[in-house]
Design a protein around this motif. Structure first.
Motif, PDB file in Angstrom:
ATOM      1  N   LEU A 113       6.976  -1.798 -22.865  1.00  0.00           N
ATOM      2  CA  LEU A 113       6.371  -3.109 -23.134  1.00  0.00           C
ATOM      3  C   LEU A 113       5.109  -3.308 -22.289  1.00  0.00           C
ATOM      4  N   LEU A 114       5.200  -2.957 -20.997  1.00  0.00           N
ATOM      5  CA  LEU A 114       4.025  -3.136 -20.130  1.00  0.00           C
ATOM      6  C   LEU A 114       2.882  -2.259 -20.616  1.00  0.00           C
ATOM      7  N   MET A 115       3.232  -1.058 -21.061  1.00  0.00           N
ATOM      8  CA  MET A 115       2.206  -0.140 -21.552  1.00  0.00           C
ATOM      9  C   MET A 115       1.563  -0.714 -22.827  1.00  0.00           C
ATOM     10  N   ALA A 116       2.401  -1.262 -23.712  1.00  0.00           N
ATOM     11  CA  ALA A 116       1.868  -1.809 -24.965  1.00  0.00           C
ATOM     12  C   ALA A 116       0.992  -3.037 -24.686  1.00  0.00           C
ATOM     13  N   LEU A 117       1.385  -3.862 -23.706  1.00  0.00           N
ATOM     14  CA  LEU A 117       0.636  -5.089 -23.428  1.00  0.00           C
ATOM     15  C   LEU A 117      -0.692  -4.770 -22.744  1.00  0.00           C
ATOM     16  N   GLY A 118      -0.646  -3.790 -21.828  1.00  0.00           N
ATOM     17  CA  GLY A 118      -1.878  -3.246 -21.276  1.00  0.00           C
ATOM     18  C   GLY A 118      -2.757  -4.200 -20.488  1.00  0.00           C
ATOM     19  N   GLY A 119      -2.225  -5.219 -19.850  1.00  0.00           N
ATOM     20  CA  GLY A 119      -3.055  -6.088 -19.014  1.00  0.00           C
ATOM     21  C   GLY A 119      -2.310  -6.429 -17.739  1.00  0.00           C
ATOM     22  N   ASP A 120      -2.928  -7.249 -16.895  1.00  0.00           N
ATOM     23  CA  ASP A 120      -2.274  -7.605 -15.629  1.00  0.00           C
ATOM     24  C   ASP A 120      -1.036  -8.463 -15.890  1.00  0.00           C
ATOM     25  N   ILE A 121      -0.057  -8.307 -14.992  1.00  0.00           N
ATOM     26  CA  ILE A 121       1.253  -8.921 -15.195  1.00  0.00           C
ATOM     27  C   ILE A 121       1.587  -9.804 -13.997  1.00  0.00           C
ATOM     28  N   ALA A 122       1.982 -11.047 -14.270  1.00  0.00           N
ATOM     29  CA  ALA A 122       2.470 -11.912 -13.189  1.00  0.00           C
ATOM     30  C   ALA A 122       3.948 -11.629 -12.982  1.00  0.00           C
ATOM     31  N   VAL A 123       4.334 -11.423 -11.734  1.00  0.00           N
ATOM     32  CA  VAL A 123       5.751 -11.169 -11.426  1.00  0.00           C
ATOM     33  C   VAL A 123       6.200 -12.144 -10.341  1.00  0.00           C
ATOM     34  N   PRO A 124       7.478 -12.539 -10.342  1.00  0.00           N
ATOM     35  CA  PRO A 124       7.942 -13.447  -9.298  1.00  0.00           C
ATOM     36  C   PRO A 124       7.914 -12.740  -7.936  1.00  0.00           C
ATOM     37  N   ALA A 125       7.730 -13.508  -6.876  1.00  0.00           N
ATOM     38  CA  ALA A 125       7.836 -12.966  -5.515  1.00  0.00           C
ATOM     39  C   ALA A 125       8.924 -13.760  -4.803  1.00  0.00           C
ATOM     40  N   PRO A 126      10.065 -13.141  -4.470  1.00  0.00           N
ATOM     41  CA  PRO A 126      10.371 -11.724  -4.659  1.00  0.00           C
ATOM     42  C   PRO A 126      10.823 -11.422  -6.087  1.00  0.00           C
ATOM     43  N   SER A 127      10.780 -10.135  -6.445  1.00  0.00           N
ATOM     44  CA  SER A 127      11.339  -9.719  -7.731  1.00  0.00           C
ATOM     45  C   SER A 127      11.775  -8.262  -7.661  1.00  0.00           C
ATOM     46  N   TRP A 128      12.538  -7.884  -8.656  1.00  0.00           N
ATOM     47  CA  TRP A 128      13.081  -6.522  -8.746  1.00  0.00           C
ATOM     48  C   TRP A 128      11.963  -5.503  -8.537  1.00  0.00           C
ATOM     49  N   VAL A 129      12.236  -4.509  -7.711  1.00  0.00           N
ATOM     50  CA  VAL A 129      11.236  -3.522  -7.273  1.00  0.00           C
ATOM     51  C   VAL A 129      10.440  -2.916  -8.426  1.00  0.00           C
ATOM     52  N   THR A 130      11.088  -2.749  -9.576  1.00  0.00           N
ATOM     53  CA  THR A 130      10.492  -1.924 -10.622  1.00  0.00           C
ATOM     54  C   THR A 130       9.325  -2.581 -11.364  1.00  0.00           C
ATOM     55  N   TYR A 131       9.321  -3.919 -11.446  1.00  0.00           N
ATOM     56  CA  TYR A 131       8.238  -4.547 -12.227  1.00  0.00           C
ATOM     57  C   TYR A 131       6.858  -4.153 -11.668  1.00  0.00           C
ATOM     58  N   ALA A 132       6.686  -4.370 -10.357  1.00  0.00           N
ATOM     59  CA  ALA A 132       5.378  -4.091  -9.765  1.00  0.00           C
ATOM     60  C   ALA A 132       5.091  -2.591  -9.815  1.00  0.00           C
ATOM     61  N   ALA A 133       6.126  -1.782  -9.587  1.00  0.00           N
ATOM     62  CA  ALA A 133       5.929  -0.327  -9.594  1.00  0.00           C
ATOM     63  C   ALA A 133       5.515   0.145 -10.991  1.00  0.00           C
ATOM     64  N   GLY A 377      13.327  -7.357   2.158  1.00  0.00           N
ATOM     65  CA  GLY A 377      12.632  -8.200   1.181  1.00  0.00           C
ATOM     66  C   GLY A 377      11.267  -7.625   0.818  1.00  0.00           C
ATOM     67  N   SER A 378      10.642  -6.886   1.761  1.00  0.00           N
ATOM     68  CA  SER A 378       9.306  -6.340   1.469  1.00  0.00           C
ATOM     69  C   SER A 378       9.350  -5.372   0.287  1.00  0.00           C
ATOM     70  N   SER A 379      10.503  -4.738   0.038  1.00  0.00           N
ATOM     71  CA  SER A 379      10.609  -3.877  -1.155  1.00  0.00           C
ATOM     72  C   SER A 379      10.515  -4.688  -2.430  1.00  0.00           C
ATOM     73  N   PHE A 380      10.754  -5.998  -2.319  1.00  0.00           N
ATOM     74  CA  PHE A 380      10.740  -6.864  -3.500  1.00  0.00           C
ATOM     75  C   PHE A 380       9.465  -7.731  -3.522  1.00  0.00           C
ATOM     76  N   GLY A 381       8.490  -7.329  -2.705  1.00  0.00           N
ATOM     77  CA  GLY A 381       7.204  -8.012  -2.731  1.00  0.00           C
ATOM     78  C   GLY A 381       7.075  -9.150  -1.749  1.00  0.00           C
ATOM     79  N   GLU A 382       7.999  -9.261  -0.797  1.00  0.00           N
ATOM     80  CA  GLU A 382       7.903 -10.319   0.220  1.00  0.00           C
ATOM     81  C   GLU A 382       6.929  -9.858   1.316  1.00  0.00           C
ATOM     82  N   PRO A 383       6.333 -10.803   2.057  1.00  0.00           N
ATOM     83  CA  PRO A 383       5.501 -10.407   3.191  1.00  0.00           C
ATOM     84  C   PRO A 383       6.335  -9.598   4.187  1.00  0.00           C
ATOM     85  N   ALA A 384       5.677  -8.612   4.842  1.00  0.00           N
ATOM     86  CA  ALA A 384       6.399  -7.691   5.738  1.00  0.00           C
ATOM     87  C   ALA A 384       7.191  -8.434   6.801  1.00  0.00           C
TER      88      ALA A 384
END
Ligand SMILES: Cc1ncc(COP(=O)(O)O)c(C=O)c1O
Length: 455
Positions: A113-133, A377-384
Motif C-alpha cells: 500500500l505504501l509503495m502504491a501510494l508513493g508519498g509521505d506518510i503521517a504516522v502516530p508517535a509512538p507507533s509500531w516500528v514497521t510503519y516508519a521503517a 520507546g525510541s524504537s517506536f519513534g519517541e524522543p531518545a
C-alpha cells in the motif's frame, strides 16, 4: 591501495549494500534467545507475539488444505475474500469481496500500500516500528505526529492538520495517514470522537487513511466497540487485519486488506495487485483455506478469542500494577498484550545510580544486567530521552502449550505459579532499579495508573 583500485572497490556491489537494520521487535527476540542459550534467567517482554496455542480447528483446516500447491489468484481465493468481507460486514463495515486483497501477512500488504501510494506518510508517535521503517524502504518520509493523551494509535487531529498545511507549503504534501486501532505499542484505543475528527482532517487535506485493525478483536472490555475510520471516511480508508494476533497465527503469514469501494479504491486495488504479483504472486493456498474458515468466525474460535482477550487483560494489568508500584506512570492497558510504562518519575535515580538517561540505555541495562528484554520507546519513534518502554508480557503465559492452555483456562492466570514467578521477578528487578521496597499499598499503584491514564 592505488586510487584506481580504490574507486573500483567503491563501485563494487560487494561494498555498496543498502544497510537495512533488523526490525527491533525481531532483534530483541534474538537477543533474548542468545541470553537464554548462555544460561541467563530471562524475562522475555520484547516480542509482540500472542503467546497462545493455535486452536485445533485451525490446524485441522490447514491440514485439510495441505495438498493445495497451486499459486491461485493474486488477490486471494474467492472463498477467503468472501469470508473476510463477512467478517467486516458483521463489524458495521459492509464489504464487497471484490475490494478485499489477501497477502502473506498484513505487513506485506502495508508495504504494498505504501509503495502504491508513493508519498509521505503521517504516522502516530509512538507507533509500531514497521510503519516508519517501511516508509523509508519505499523512499518516502514518515512524518511523526503525537497522539492525544491516553489515546495511542491516532495522530492528534489538530497536529495532523498543521503538519498537512506545512508539508503542502513546503512542496511535499502528505499523502496518507496511518492509524492503529487498538494500538501497539501503548495498548490503548482511541475514542470515537478522535477517530471522527481525524477523518474530518483527512477529508479537508485529501489524505488516504490506512487503519491497521489487527488488534480489533482483543479489546479487554468485551462490550467496547472499535470505531473504524472506514465508517466516517469510507471513500479513502483502507483497513488491514490478519490472523496473527487474535488467533495467534503470526507464523502462518496471512493478512487481508479492505480497500475503499470507490473509484480511488479501484485504482488502488489495481496498483496493489500489480505490486503483489511481483512480490509474492499469491497468498499461500493452505493458509487461505484456514483463514476463510477463521474469518467466518465459528463459535469455537469466537470463544477462543474471548478467552485469549481475558488472559491478555489479566496479565497486562498485573504487569502494569508492578510498574506502577515501582513508581512508573502507566496508562491502563485497554487492548492487546502491551503495557507502556513511563519511568520518567525515576529519572533522577536512574541517572545517578545507573548512569542511564535514555530509554535505549534503560532497556540495555535491563537486558544486560537483569535479563529482562523490553523495547525502548525510541524504537517506536519517541524522543531518545523519554523513559517510556513497550512491555509485551504475552510470552510469560507458558513455556509450552500445556502451560499456555492452563493459562487460557485459569480464572486468575496471574496467580499461576509460572506467571506469578515471572511477575515477582519483574518486581525484584524494578525494586532494584528504582530503589523502592517494591510494595507500596495497592491504592498507590492504582493512583499511579489512574494519573497516567489521564495524562
Ligand atoms: C500494529 C501491527 N500491525 C501489523 C503487524 C504485523 O502483522 P502481520 O503478522 O499480519 O504481518 C503487527 C505485528 O506485530 C502489529 O503490531
Amino acid at each position: 591501495m592505488p586510487a584506481q583500485t580504490q574507486s573500483a572497490a567503491a563501485r563494487s556491489p560487494l561494498t555498496r549494500l543498502r544497510p537495512v537494520a533488523l526490525s527491533p521487535t525481531l532483534a530483541i527476540n534474538e537477543a533474548i534467545a542468545r541470553k537464554r542459550r548462555a544460561g541467563m534467567r530471562v524475562l522475555p517482554l520484547g516480542f509482540g507475539e500472542a503467546g497462545i496455542p493455535i486452536h485445533p480447528a485451525l490446524t485441522r483446516e490447514l491440514a485439510a488444505a495441505a495438498g493445495q500447491g497451486a499459486y491461485g489468484p493474486v488477490a486471494g481465493s474467492a472463498a477467503l475474500r468472501a469470508s473476510a468481507a463477512g467478517y467486516w460486514s458483521r463489524r458495521g463495515l459492509p464489504t464487497d469481496p471484490a475490494f478485499v486483497v489477501a497477502g502473506p501477512g498484513s505487513k506485506s500488504l502495508l508495504f504494498g500500500l505504501l509503495m502504491a501510494l508513493g508519498g509521505d506518510i503521517a504516522v502516530p508517535a509512538p507507533s509500531w516500528v514497521t510503519y516508519a521503517a517501511q516508509a523509508a524502504l519505499v523512499g518516502t518520509e514518515p512524518v511523526r505526529i503525537s497522539t492525544p493523551p491516553g489515546e495511542g494509535g491516532v495522530p492528534s487531529p489538530a497536529l495532523l492538520a498543521d503538519a498537512a498545511v506545512r508539508a503542502r507549503a513546503a512542496g511535499r504534501p502528505i499523502r496518507a495517514v496511518i492509524v492503529t486501532l487498538p494500538d501497539n505499542p501503548t495498548g490503548t484505543l482511541a475514542s470515537e470522537d478522535t477517530v471522527r475528527r481525524l477523518c474530518q482532517v483527512a477529508r479537508e487535506h485529501d489524505l488516504v487513511i490506512i487503519s491497521d485493525e489487527i488488534y480489533r478483536d482483543l479489546v479487554h472490555d468485551r462490550t467496547r466497540q472499535v470505531t473504524s475510520p472506514a465508517r466516517f471516511a469510507p471513500e479513502r480508508t483502507v483497513v488491514t487485519t490478519a490472523l496473527s494476533k487474535h488467533l495467534a497465527a503470526g507464523g502462518w503469514r496471512l493478512g487481508v486488506a479492505r480497500l475503499p469501494d470507490s473509484p480511488f479504491g479501484t485504482a488502488l486495488r489495481a496498483s496493489l495487485l500489480g505490486i503483489a504479483s511481483e512480490l509474492w504472486s499469491s497468498p499461500p493456498a493452505p493458509m487461505q483455506h484456514a483463514a476463510a474458515y477463521a474469518f467466518a468466525e465459528p463459535p469455537e474460535l469466537v470463544e477462543h478469542v474471548d478467552r485469549s482477550s481475558r488472559l491478555h487483560a489479566a496479565v497486562a494489568n498485573a504487569v502494569a500494577d508492578r510498574f506502577a508500584a515501582a513508581g512508573a506512570n502507566v496508562p491502563r492497558p485497554q487492548a492487546a498484550f502491551y503495557v507502556y510504562p513511563d519511568l520518567g518519575p525515576l529519572r533522577e535515580r536512574l541517572r545517578e545510580v545507573h548512569g542511564v538517561g535514555t530509554a535505549a540505555g534503560l532497556t540495555e541495562l535491563l537486558l544486560e544486567r537483569y535479563g529482562v528484554g523490553i523495547l525502548p520507546g525510541s524504537s517506536f519513534g519517541e524522543p531518545a530521552e523519554a523513559l517510556r518502554m513497550r512491555v509485551a508480557p504475552s510470552l510469560l503465559y507458558g513455556e509450552n502449550d500445556e502451560q499456555r492452555l492452563a493459562a487460557l483456562a485459569a480464572p486468575d492466570p496471574a496467580a499461576l505459579p509460572w506467571i506469578a514467578g515471572s511477575l515477582d521477578r519483574l518486581t525484584e528487578v524494578l525494586t532494584d532499579l528504582a530503589g523502592t521496597d517494591g510494595a507500596p499499598a495497592a491504592g498507590a499503584a492504582r493512583a499511579g495508573l489512574a494519573s497516567a491514564a489521564a495524562g
